[in-house]
Design a protein around this motif. Structure first.
Motif, mmCIF file in Angstrom:
data_model
loop_
_atom_site.group_PDB
_atom_site.id
_atom_site.type_symbol
_atom_site.label_atom_id
_atom_site.label_comp_id
_atom_site.label_asym_id
_atom_site.label_seq_id
_atom_site.Cartn_x
_atom_site.Cartn_y
_atom_site.Cartn_z
ATOM 1 N N LYS A 77 0.864 -1.184 0.000
ATOM 2 C CA LYS A 77 0.000 0.000 0.000
ATOM 3 C C LYS A 77 0.897 1.230 0.000
ATOM 4 O O LYS A 77 1.709 1.393 0.920
ATOM 5 C CB LYS A 77 -0.873 -0.037 1.257
ATOM 6 C CG LYS A 77 -2.120 0.757 1.135
ATOM 7 C CD LYS A 77 -3.039 0.528 2.317
ATOM 8 C CE LYS A 77 -4.344 -0.097 1.892
ATOM 9 N NZ LYS A 77 -5.314 -0.218 2.977
ATOM 10 N N VAL A 78 0.787 2.056 -1.033
ATOM 11 C CA VAL A 78 1.567 3.304 -1.077
ATOM 12 C C VAL A 78 0.587 4.466 -0.885
ATOM 13 O O VAL A 78 -0.390 4.594 -1.626
ATOM 14 C CB VAL A 78 2.353 3.452 -2.395
ATOM 15 C CG1 VAL A 78 3.097 4.795 -2.437
ATOM 16 C CG2 VAL A 78 3.335 2.298 -2.580
ATOM 17 N N LEU A 79 0.847 5.271 0.137
ATOM 18 C CA LEU A 79 -0.045 6.385 0.457
ATOM 19 C C LEU A 79 0.659 7.713 0.266
ATOM 20 O O LEU A 79 1.860 7.822 0.522
ATOM 21 C CB LEU A 79 -0.490 6.303 1.929
ATOM 22 C CG LEU A 79 -1.137 5.008 2.407
ATOM 23 C CD1 LEU A 79 -1.364 5.069 3.925
ATOM 24 C CD2 LEU A 79 -2.471 4.761 1.694
ATOM 25 N N MET A 80 -0.121 8.708 -0.173
ATOM 26 C CA MET A 80 0.370 10.091 -0.163
ATOM 27 C C MET A 80 -0.520 10.862 0.794
ATOM 28 O O MET A 80 -1.744 10.832 0.650
ATOM 29 C CB MET A 80 0.273 10.712 -1.559
ATOM 30 C CG MET A 80 1.543 10.594 -2.356
ATOM 31 S SD MET A 80 1.430 11.609 -3.836
ATOM 32 C CE MET A 80 2.344 13.047 -3.312
ATOM 33 N N PRO A 81 0.027 11.558 1.780
ATOM 34 C CA PRO A 81 -0.798 12.281 2.754
ATOM 35 C C PRO A 81 -1.631 13.399 2.123
ATOM 36 O O PRO A 81 -2.598 13.850 2.712
ATOM 37 C CB PRO A 81 0.220 12.860 3.736
ATOM 38 C CG PRO A 81 1.449 12.042 3.534
ATOM 39 C CD PRO A 81 1.455 11.622 2.107
#
Ligand code: 13P
Ligand code: SF4
Length: 311
Positions: A77-81
């Motif tokens: 899972k790659v998240l960007m805030p």
């Protein structure tokens, strides 16, 4: 309203609970630099993203960097805030229709794309490069003519370091922050600090590159300063880099004079992330980077080719 310390405590707790890692680019705001697990330039961030065994990567940077982390880790899972306004404008300057046009014109020329491109564009490239390895990537190719985009200034840098013919695409491609720097800026700052060492990012205009003591990626600049006995440096890149260098100098108990080539060299897209947004991102697992499987597969080949270049 929670105070800063409370937010940081919660970020660390959430990171541990969820086996998450925070990767951040060198231009990120100081507060974020301080809590990141890893700080780096585009190349270092690619390598770190490939190596990590975390389940969640929280990426503090711009869109193409988080996409690259996802391409290298399709099962994570790659998240960007923050997702609003975090698009690097240069990364959108080389769309498929322009690539098609040049591919037809130069059918035998391989296409090298800067990592500052969309996943879709990487999927159409032969190989990617970063500012830290662009000349090495081009020189590794078995071709006399190379299509190179979208940064025309990085293309100039590479042309000076290869016998191959570089065709920069598209005409006028480049970074709005680095294109701001002029020779007048350099003259003005040099008058005040005549002994300062001039460090220039390869996204800067040719006349600045030609008058630099060193041309380097962001982390390249950091290494030069840390290893130098000199005391004054003019920093020809985004101003966040000054915080990054100061942070590293603090760790080793050193002080140096760091002079921004321009105070207003600010990448707005890099400054959208805050500690509050990171906390929310970890808590709610937003905003997840999602890419088409086929694009991931093809873009991964181009990125891994770059990472596999030895030397
Ligand atoms: P670096 O890879 O040198 O950190 O550069 C990334 C970037 O976007 C510079 O504008
Ligand atoms: Fe993109 Fe320029 Fe910002 Fe780098 S500094 S992320 S190239 S807009």
């Amino acid at each position: 309203m929670k105070d800063k310390e409370e937010i940081i405590k919660n970020i660390n707790k959430l990171k541990e609970e969820k086996n998450a890692i925070i990767l951040a680019h060198n231009y990120q705001p100081k507060d974020i630099q301080k809590i990141a697990d890893f700080l780096g330039d585009s190349l270092e961030l690619c390598i770190k993203a490939k190596e990590t065994d975390a389940d969640i990567i929280v990426f503090c940077g711009v869109d193409f960097m988080a996409e690259t982390a996802k391409i290298l880790n399709p099962d994570k899972k790659v998240l960007m805030p923050e997702i609003e306004g975090t698009q690097c404008p240069m990364a959108h300057q080389l769309p498929p229709d322009i690539i098609k046009e040049y591919r037809e014109k130069y059918p035998d020329a391989p296409l090298v794309v800067y990592v500052n491109t969309t996943a879709e564009t990487k999927a159409l490239a032969d190989i990617t490069c970063t500012s830290a390895n662009a000349d090495k990537v081009v020189n590794s190719l078995d071709a006399e003519t190379v299509l190179f985009g979208p940064d025309n200034n990085l293309a100039y840098y590479v042309q000076k370091r290869t016998d191959k013919k570089i065709i920069p695409i598209p005409i006028g491609g480049g970074c709005y922050v680095h294109k701001k720097f002029t020779l007048e800026d350099l003259k003005r700052v040099k008058e005040k600090y005549p002994n300062a060492i001039v460090l220039i990012h390869p996204e800067c205009n040719p006349e600045l590159q030609d008058n630099a003591d060193y041309i380097a990626s962001t982390s390249g600049m950091l290494r030069i300063i840390i290893n130098s006995n000199e005391k004054e440096f003019i920093i020809g890149t985004e101003v966040g880099m000054i915080d990054r260098i100061e942070l590293e100098l603090e760790k080793i108990g050193e002080k140096k004079v760091l002079i921004p080539l321009r105070e207003d060299a600010i990448c707005n897209e890099m400054k959208k992330i805050t500690l509050q947004k990171i906390e929310k991102s970890l808590l709610e697992e937003i905003y997840e980077i999602k890419l088409d499987k086929d694009i991931i597969k093809r873009a991964k080949v181009a990125i891994e080719r770059m990472l596999n270049i030895k030397g």
